[in-house]
Design an enzyme around this catalytic site. Sequence first.
Site, PDB file in Angstrom:
ATOM      1  N   PRO A 103      44.542  60.348  28.251  1.00 13.86           N
ATOM      2  CA  PRO A 103      44.760  60.494  26.805  1.00 13.86           C
ATOM      3  C   PRO A 103      45.840  59.536  26.310  1.00 13.86           C
ATOM      4  O   PRO A 103      46.787  59.236  27.026  1.00 13.86           O
ATOM      5  CB  PRO A 103      45.198  61.951  26.654  1.00 13.86           C
ATOM      6  CG  PRO A 103      45.645  62.389  27.989  1.00 13.86           C
ATOM      7  CD  PRO A 103      44.954  61.530  29.002  1.00 13.86           C
ATOM      8  N   ASP A 104      45.689  59.060  25.095  1.00 13.35           N
ATOM      9  CA  ASP A 104      46.677  58.182  24.487  1.00 13.35           C
ATOM     10  C   ASP A 104      47.717  59.057  23.793  1.00 13.35           C
ATOM     11  O   ASP A 104      47.419  59.693  22.782  1.00 13.35           O
ATOM     12  CB  ASP A 104      46.003  57.249  23.485  1.00 13.35           C
ATOM     13  CG  ASP A 104      46.962  56.236  22.883  1.00 13.35           C
ATOM     14  OD1 ASP A 104      48.194  56.357  23.102  1.00 13.35           O
ATOM     15  OD2 ASP A 104      46.485  55.322  22.190  1.00 13.35           O
ATOM     16  N   PRO A 105      48.944  59.095  24.318  1.00 12.88           N
ATOM     17  CA  PRO A 105      49.955  59.974  23.732  1.00 12.88           C
ATOM     18  C   PRO A 105      50.648  59.392  22.501  1.00 12.88           C
ATOM     19  O   PRO A 105      51.523  60.032  21.929  1.00 12.88           O
ATOM     20  CB  PRO A 105      50.950  60.134  24.879  1.00 12.88           C
ATOM     21  CG  PRO A 105      50.868  58.835  25.614  1.00 12.88           C
ATOM     22  CD  PRO A 105      49.414  58.411  25.522  1.00 12.88           C
ATOM     23  N   TYR A 106      50.272  58.214  22.084  1.00 10.07           N
ATOM     24  CA  TYR A 106      50.979  57.479  21.028  1.00 10.07           C
ATOM     25  C   TYR A 106      51.177  58.298  19.760  1.00 10.07           C
ATOM     26  O   TYR A 106      52.237  58.258  19.148  1.00 10.07           O
ATOM     27  CB  TYR A 106      50.233  56.182  20.715  1.00 10.07           C
ATOM     28  CG  TYR A 106      50.954  55.294  19.741  1.00 10.07           C
ATOM     29  CD1 TYR A 106      52.004  54.489  20.165  1.00 10.07           C
ATOM     30  CD2 TYR A 106      50.607  55.269  18.398  1.00 10.07           C
ATOM     31  CE1 TYR A 106      52.685  53.671  19.274  1.00 10.07           C
ATOM     32  CE2 TYR A 106      51.289  54.447  17.496  1.00 10.07           C
ATOM     33  CZ  TYR A 106      52.316  53.653  17.945  1.00 10.07           C
ATOM     34  OH  TYR A 106      52.988  52.848  17.060  1.00 10.07           O
TER      35      TYR A 106
END
Length: 143
Positions: A103-106
């Site tokens: 997952p992209d935590p950005y």
Amino acid sequence: MAHVVLEAALVDAGLAGAVEVTSSGTGDWHVGNRMDRRAAATLTAAGYDASRHRARQFDPSSAQGIDLVLAMDGDNLADLGGVSPRVMLFRAFDPVGTGGDVPDPYYGGDAGFEEVLTMVERTSGTLVDLLSDALARSREGRR
């Protein structure tokens, strides 16, 4: 994060000279920049050195000679299609939840970076074990 963690795991396993790790994005949005400050802080708190990492864009012409390209998610995998015969999802090597996206935590909070670090550490451990075994078999084959 995965680049820093995998490189550190390779050093710890004594494989730093035998395996080269590079990291790049499929887009050019952050080329030359340091990693996200939250990612760097998460890595630093866990004992990693995130200071040297700089964003790069993947260059398909440099894929010649690359043994394995690891994509972090399905979109990246699609973007990388055809650049190498060995393009796989990073989590294809994850002993938990094999094959899913990282997952992209950005756009989330700090907990997302911790989750990604945990995922990357365990997957990197599996990758290092597999690489170590493959290199040992390769050395045996040359004897």
